[in-house]
Design a protein around this motif. Structure first.
Motif, PDB file in Angstrom:
ATOM      1  N   VAL A  11       0.832  -1.202   0.000  1.00 30.75           N
ATOM      2  CA  VAL A  11       0.000   0.000   0.000  1.00 30.75           C
ATOM      3  C   VAL A  11       0.869   1.256   0.000  1.00 30.75           C
ATOM      4  CG1 VAL A  11      -1.696   1.342   1.306  1.00 30.75           C
ATOM      5  CG2 VAL A  11      -1.978  -1.124   1.078  1.00 30.75           C
ATOM      6  N   SER A  12       1.948   1.239   0.783  1.00 26.82           N
ATOM      7  CA  SER A  12       2.854   2.386   0.799  1.00 26.82           C
ATOM      8  C   SER A  12       3.467   2.612  -0.579  1.00 26.82           C
ATOM      9  CB  SER A  12       3.957   2.163   1.840  1.00 26.82           C
ATOM     10  OG  SER A  12       4.807   3.286   1.909  1.00 26.82           O
ATOM     11  N   GLN A  13       3.833   1.516  -1.252  1.00 23.14           N
ATOM     12  CA  GLN A  13       4.358   1.631  -2.615  1.00 23.14           C
ATOM     13  C   GLN A  13       3.280   2.117  -3.579  1.00 23.14           C
ATOM     14  OE1 GLN A  13       5.856  -2.359  -3.138  1.00 23.14           O
ATOM     15  NE2 GLN A  13       7.827  -1.890  -2.174  1.00 23.14           N
ATOM     16  N   MET A  14       2.032   1.703  -3.326  1.00 22.35           N
ATOM     17  CA  MET A  14       0.904   2.171  -4.127  1.00 22.35           C
ATOM     18  C   MET A  14       0.776   3.683  -4.012  1.00 22.35           C
ATOM     19  SD  MET A  14      -3.123   1.308  -3.456  1.00 22.35           S
ATOM     20  CE  MET A  14      -3.252   2.403  -2.043  1.00 22.35           C
ATOM     21  N   PHE A  15       0.932   4.218  -2.791  1.00 23.12           N
ATOM     22  CA  PHE A  15       0.855   5.671  -2.589  1.00 23.12           C
ATOM     23  C   PHE A  15       1.919   6.395  -3.412  1.00 23.12           C
ATOM     24  CE2 PHE A  15      -0.908   4.972   1.974  1.00 23.12           C
ATOM     25  CZ  PHE A  15      -2.185   4.808   1.456  1.00 23.12           C
ATOM     26  N   SER A  16       3.088   5.786  -3.534  1.00 23.18           N
ATOM     27  CA  SER A  16       4.171   6.448  -4.272  1.00 23.18           C
ATOM     28  C   SER A  16       3.846   6.604  -5.753  1.00 23.18           C
ATOM     29  CB  SER A  16       5.477   5.660  -4.103  1.00 23.18           C
ATOM     30  OG  SER A  16       5.425   4.423  -4.787  1.00 23.18           O
ATOM     31  N   GLN A  17       2.832   5.862  -6.225  1.00 20.56           N
ATOM     32  CA  GLN A  17       2.405   5.980  -7.621  1.00 20.56           C
ATOM     33  C   GLN A  17       1.292   7.018  -7.795  1.00 20.56           C
ATOM     34  OE1 GLN A  17       4.183   4.236  -9.902  1.00 20.56           O
ATOM     35  NE2 GLN A  17       5.330   3.572  -8.090  1.00 20.56           N
ATOM     36  N   SER A  53      -0.327  13.054  -6.883  1.00 21.10           N
ATOM     37  CA  SER A  53      -0.365  14.320  -6.146  1.00 21.10           C
ATOM     38  C   SER A  53       0.658  14.295  -5.027  1.00 21.10           C
ATOM     39  CB  SER A  53      -1.755  14.564  -5.559  1.00 21.10           C
ATOM     40  OG  SER A  53      -1.984  13.704  -4.445  1.00 21.10           O
ATOM     41  N   GLY A  54       0.983  15.488  -4.517  1.00 21.23           N
ATOM     42  CA  GLY A  54       1.932  15.595  -3.409  1.00 21.23           C
ATOM     43  C   GLY A  54       1.419  14.928  -2.153  1.00 21.23           C
ATOM     44  N   ASP A  55       0.089  14.891  -1.970  1.00 24.36           N
ATOM     45  CA  ASP A  55      -0.490  14.247  -0.785  1.00 24.36           C
ATOM     46  C   ASP A  55      -0.130  12.767  -0.731  1.00 24.36           C
ATOM     47  OD1 ASP A  55      -1.598  16.557   0.137  1.00 24.36           O
ATOM     48  OD2 ASP A  55      -3.603  16.170  -0.655  1.00 24.36           O
ATOM     49  N   PHE A  56      -0.124  12.125  -1.907  1.00 23.34           N
ATOM     50  CA  PHE A  56       0.225  10.701  -1.940  1.00 23.34           C
ATOM     51  C   PHE A  56       1.713  10.491  -1.666  1.00 23.34           C
ATOM     52  CE2 PHE A  56      -3.814   9.903  -4.277  1.00 23.34           C
ATOM     53  CZ  PHE A  56      -4.269   8.876  -3.474  1.00 23.34           C
ATOM     54  N   LYS A  57       2.547  11.373  -2.145  1.00 16.54           N
ATOM     55  CA  LYS A  57       3.980  11.269  -1.864  1.00 16.54           C
ATOM     56  C   LYS A  57       4.217  11.370  -0.353  1.00 16.54           C
ATOM     57  CE  LYS A  57       4.894  11.197  -6.268  1.00 16.54           C
ATOM     58  NZ  LYS A  57       5.226   9.899  -6.918  1.00 16.54           N
ATOM     59  N   LEU A  58       3.468  12.277   0.280  1.00 14.97           N
ATOM     60  CA  LEU A  58       3.581  12.457   1.731  1.00 14.97           C
ATOM     61  C   LEU A  58       3.096  11.203   2.462  1.00 14.97           C
ATOM     62  CD1 LEU A  58       4.627  14.982   3.221  1.00 14.97           C
ATOM     63  CD2 LEU A  58       2.258  15.592   3.680  1.00 14.97           C
ATOM     64  N   LEU A  59       1.993  10.642   1.992  1.00 13.56           N
ATOM     65  CA  LEU A  59       1.461   9.414   2.594  1.00 13.56           C
ATOM     66  C   LEU A  59       2.443   8.262   2.450  1.00 13.56           C
ATOM     67  CD1 LEU A  59      -2.339   9.160   1.716  1.00 13.56           C
ATOM     68  CD2 LEU A  59      -1.320   8.978   3.980  1.00 13.56           C
ATOM     69  N   SER A  60       3.089   8.184   1.301  1.00 12.99           N
ATOM     70  CA  SER A  60       4.054   7.114   1.066  1.00 12.99           C
ATOM     71  C   SER A  60       5.210   7.199   2.061  1.00 12.99           C
ATOM     72  CB  SER A  60       4.592   7.203  -0.365  1.00 12.99           C
ATOM     73  OG  SER A  60       5.546   6.187  -0.599  1.00 12.99           O
ATOM     74  N   GLN A  61       5.682   8.406   2.318  1.00 17.63           N
ATOM     75  CA  GLN A  61       6.776   8.589   3.281  1.00 17.63           C
ATOM     76  C   GLN A  61       6.305   8.319   4.711  1.00 17.63           C
ATOM     77  OE1 GLN A  61       8.897  12.359   2.613  1.00 17.63           O
ATOM     78  NE2 GLN A  61       8.142  12.312   0.523  1.00 17.63           N
ATOM     79  N   ARG A  62       5.080   8.741   5.006  1.00 20.49           N
ATOM     80  CA  ARG A  62       4.540   8.565   6.367  1.00 20.49           C
ATOM     81  C   ARG A  62       4.324   7.095   6.688  1.00 20.49           C
ATOM     82  NH1 ARG A  62       3.721   7.996  10.959  1.00 20.49           N
ATOM     83  NH2 ARG A  62       2.116   8.939  12.264  1.00 20.49           N
ATOM     84  N   THR A  63       3.932   6.305   5.692  1.00 23.14           N
ATOM     85  CA  THR A  63       3.563   4.908   5.938  1.00 23.14           C
ATOM     86  C   THR A  63       4.670   3.924   5.536  1.00 23.14           C
ATOM     87  OG1 THR A  63       2.507   4.769   3.756  1.00 23.14           O
ATOM     88  CG2 THR A  63       1.122   5.412   5.609  1.00 23.14           C
TER      89      THR A  63
END
Length: 401
Positions: A135-141, A144-154
């Motif tokens: 899921v964290s790798q999914m966020f990196s795809q 938007s910047g919000d997803f990049k932030l989520l990827s780093q957070r998770t």
């Protein structure tokens, strides 16, 4: 890209197994004739649901059904059709972590959009490490910047398909604020860190922890300054233990790599050991409370305990506004290193503290001498000015002015 009826039927069967309602897929996904793959999945659902997991025939059928569904999910993902996203989401309710991983991969292939953040963010809090990682790798795809932030957070380094169990806060004498949700990806009880988000908001949470604390609220930087030597001792003691643990882990991994009896179990154990090693470094990183991820981190000291010649914050909570999750969060921390390790680290730091105190005294003495010299020079200047003024007045009188 069009998908087969097999995707529809197999996915629907799996969702029935998980008790989730199937969201209709876009019309172009439908095709007229079921495939043999549908029958495999349906046999598993109809014939094996509720049977013991050790049933050999059902286990074989389960593996086949899961592989079919994984292939179907990735086919949906490869379409890059955003319309499939809502149809894939119910798969995360199925008690098959391999399918949840495939669902995350599929959504990553589709590419989440800005409006999907709130919908997808909770998926990172899966109890299974391998799903959280997917899921964290999914966020990196995400687009938007919000997803990049989520990827780093998770971000997580843990692997494997064995579900994690939430830490019991009562075991560590830790208070949990009302309406809180445990965060698997931000918790490592083995290293004295568990995290939550709360629906109550910042002020009610602050009030709750203040009533439980011995000291605080303190801004994070103030906390780090007040307890700088204590935190340094703890970090040094932790580093020594981690070094020893790392050497032992390396030997375990080497031994496991030679074991060919159960490759899958061996791989999962290696991933677990490597994940534990990496999680140690993640603890260090997370303790920094990056400003782009955490707003207004505030510390409440829940317990102080005397160890050797210093009093240490052995239990404390950091309350913050979580920018990635857009909610109020907090991290409960407690000391996990033995007192003897703290005392050993304390020996060196006490010397540093004395040196710092000596430098401070010298600096203060220099400051006072500089102030006294400045005061003398100021008095001398004033006397010179008075003398000059008197001489000027006497001259003017002598000249008759």
């Amino acid at each position: 890209m069009k998908t087969s009826w097999g995707s529809m039927a197999a996915l629907g069967a799996a969702l029935m197994l998980g008790g989730a309602g199937l969201i209709p897929l876009p019309a172009q996904a439908a095709a007229p004739v079921p495939s043999p793959k549908d029958e495999t999945v349906r046999k598993y659902v109809d014939g094996c649901q509720g049977k013991p997991s050790k049933d050999a025939d059902c286990e074989k059928l389960r593996k086949s059904a899961v592989e079919i569904l994984k292939e179907d999910l990735l086919t949906l993902g490869s379409s890059a059709n955003h319309g499939f996203l809502l149809s894939i989401l119910p798969v995360f309710k199925i008690d098959e972590p391999e399918l949840r991983v495939a669902a995350a991969d599929a959504i990553g292939m589709i590419g989440p959009r800005d409006g999907d953040v709130e919908l997808l963010a909770p998926l990172a809090n899966d109890p299974v490490p391998e799903v959280r990682k997917a899921v964290s790798q999914m966020f990196s795809q995400g687009k938007s910047g919000d997803f990049k932030l989520l990827s780093q957070r998770t971000m997580t380094w843990s692997g494997g398909f064995t579900p994690d169990t939430p830490a019991d806060p009562a075991k560590y004498s830790l208070p949990v604020a009302p309406d809180s949700t445990y965060l698997f990806y931000a918790s490592t009880a083995a290293h004295g860190r568990v995290s939550y988000i709360t629906r109550k908001g910042m002020e009610p949470a602050a009030s709750f922890f203040k009533s439980k604390s011995k000291r605080g609220p303190l801004k994070l930087e103030e906390f780090k300054t007040v307890y700088r030597y204590q935190l340094s001792d703890e970090q040094e003691a932790r580093e020594r233990i981690w070094k020893e643990t790392g050497e032992a882990t390396g030997k375990q991994v080497e031994a496991l790599q030679k074991d060919t009896t159960n490759p899958q179990a061996t791989l999962e154990k290696i991933l677990q050991l490597q994940g534990e090693t990496m999680s140690q470094r993640m603890v260090e990183m997370s303790d920094q409370f990056r400003p782009d991820l955490f707003e207004a981190p505030t510390v409440f000291v829940l317990e102080e305990r005397q160890i050797g010649q210093r009093s240490y914050p052995t239990r404390y909570v950091v309350l913050y506004q979580d920018k990635a999750l857009k909610s109020t969060g907090y991290r409960l921390s407690w000391m996990t290193v033995p007192d003897e390790a703290i005392k050993a680290a304390q020996v060196a730091s006490l010397g540093r503290e004395k040196e710092e105190e000596a430098r401070k005294k010298e600096h203060e003495a220099q400051r006072k001498r500089a102030e006294e010299l400045q005061s003398l020079e100021k008095k001398k200047d004033e006397q010179e000015k008075k003398k000059f003024k008197k001489g000027q007045d006497d001259l003017e009188k002598a000249l008759g002015f």
